[in-house]
Scaffold this motif. Structure first.
Motif, PDB file in Angstrom:
ATOM      1  N   ASP A  71       0.857  -1.098  -0.133  1.00 32.25           N
ATOM      2  CA  ASP A  71       0.035  -0.044  -0.164  1.00 32.25           C
ATOM      3  C   ASP A  71       0.919   1.306   0.011  1.00 32.25           C
ATOM      4  OD1 ASP A  71      -1.784  -1.863   0.335  1.00 32.25           O
ATOM      5  OD2 ASP A  71      -2.617  -1.172   2.317  1.00 32.25           O
ATOM      6  N   LYS A 113      -8.948  -0.067  -8.483  1.00 28.77           N
ATOM      7  CA  LYS A 113      -8.735  -0.188  -7.127  1.00 28.77           C
ATOM      8  C   LYS A 113      -7.270  -0.678  -6.693  1.00 28.77           C
ATOM      9  CE  LYS A 113     -13.523  -2.017  -6.227  1.00 28.77           C
ATOM     10  NZ  LYS A 113     -14.334  -3.146  -6.133  1.00 28.77           N
ATOM     11  N   GLU A 114      -6.434  -1.525  -7.498  1.00 24.92           N
ATOM     12  CA  GLU A 114      -5.285  -1.708  -6.956  1.00 24.92           C
ATOM     13  C   GLU A 114      -4.151  -0.466  -7.458  1.00 24.92           C
ATOM     14  OE1 GLU A 114      -3.471  -5.258  -6.284  1.00 24.92           O
ATOM     15  OE2 GLU A 114      -5.255  -4.106  -5.222  1.00 24.92           O
ATOM     16  N   ARG A 172      -4.812   1.630  -4.170  1.00 30.14           N
ATOM     17  CA  ARG A 172      -4.253   1.065  -3.157  1.00 30.14           C
ATOM     18  C   ARG A 172      -2.857   1.302  -2.994  1.00 30.14           C
ATOM     19  NH1 ARG A 172      -1.476  -3.288  -1.914  1.00 30.14           N
ATOM     20  NH2 ARG A 172      -1.543  -4.044  -4.111  1.00 30.14           N
ATOM     21  N   THR A 173      -2.143   1.289  -4.160  1.00 33.75           N
ATOM     22  CA  THR A 173      -0.606   1.345  -4.253  1.00 33.75           C
ATOM     23  C   THR A 173      -0.115   2.673  -4.216  1.00 33.75           C
ATOM     24  OG1 THR A 173      -0.545   0.671  -6.475  1.00 33.75           O
ATOM     25  CG2 THR A 173      -0.397  -1.177  -4.960  1.00 33.75           C
TER      26      THR A 173
END
Length: 256
Positions: free
Chosen positions: A84, A108-109, A112-113
């Motif tokens: 994250d 979404k990824e 998150r990152t």
């Protein structure tokens, strides 16, 4: 794709020294090449990810030849293996519209990152000059009612659709800016060869696939594509037989 990436980068603040950048779905390196041109010698670090080893092999060759500050990783955009809050900038160049669920899981990824305050770039086509010529060739050379190539991709022409995908991925709507920009693309070969390659790659991508009649109608389909592409806005026939085509891109700039 590199011109699309270059145009998209004009909508963000200059990349900072020491930035950690994710080239998400990097392909053969169009976005990374554009980034390297934009940083003008600054020291940055790029993580380039894709699931196709053939594309990654070409990327590695280009990275070595161009001395790109990049690490190449085989990784699914829908299931990134980064921690994250890792990246300052994430770039999904021509990515979302080729993924399942309209790319929402990949967004979404990215969210998150991305570090808090970090920037994400997503783009797609608002206008693609070669779609109508391909669909016209299919209509005129195939039985009535045959599904058309690229049918359903029209939804991406609307900037609100891209905005909605990015918002579903976790970005707040008031932190997403939408832009539209022309993108000039020159064909890699003379027009007849380009039309053949285009029909070869896209003509059979509908639900019907290739038909037995397509072989006998091949030359007619190519002539239709050439006829219709010449009518598109921005078309210019260049010396040597290549052509300049006028695309328009939708670009979403999102901040976490």
């Amino acid at each position: 794709m590199e011109n699309l990436a270059k145009v998209s980068l004009t909508f963000i603040s200059p990349i900072s020294e020491g930035a950690l950048i994710h080239d998400d779905g990097c392909g053969t390196g169009a976005a990374t090449s554009a980034i390297v041109s934009a940083i003008n010698g600054l020291s940055v670090s790029i993580k380039a990810t894709h699931i196709n080893e053939g594309a990654l092999s070409i990327y590695r060759e280009r990275a070595a030849a161009g001395h790109w500050p990049a690490e190449v990783l085989n990784m699914d955009a829908k299931a990134l293996q980064f921690a994250d809050d890792t990246f300052d900038l994430s770039f999904g160049n021509a990515l979302l519209f080729v993924l399942p669920n309209d790319g929402v899981d990949a967004v979404k990824e990215v969210y998150r990152t991305l570090k808090p305050g970090g920037t994400a770039i997503f783009n797609c086509s608002k206008y693609v000059p070669n779609v109508y010529p391909i669909q016209t060739a299919a209509r005129e050379t195939r039985p009535e009612g045959t599904p058309l190539p690229r049918q359903g991709f029209e939804k991406w022409n609307d900037p609100e659709f891209l905005l909605g995908v990015v918002a579903k991925g976790g970005f707040e709507k008031h932190k997403i800016t939408m832009q539209a920009s022309p993108v000039a693309v020159t064909t890699s070969s003379e027009l007849d060869h380009w039309a053949n390659m285009l029909w070869s790659f896209i003509g059979g991508t509908s639900a019907a696939g290739w038909l037995k009649s397509d072989e006998e109608n091949w030359d007619a389909a190519i002539e239709i594509i050439k006829r219709e592409i010449k009518k598109t806005e921005g078309f210019e026939l260049l010396p040597g037989g290549r052509a300049k085509l006028g695309f328009v891109a939708n670009v979403a700039i999102a901040t976490k």
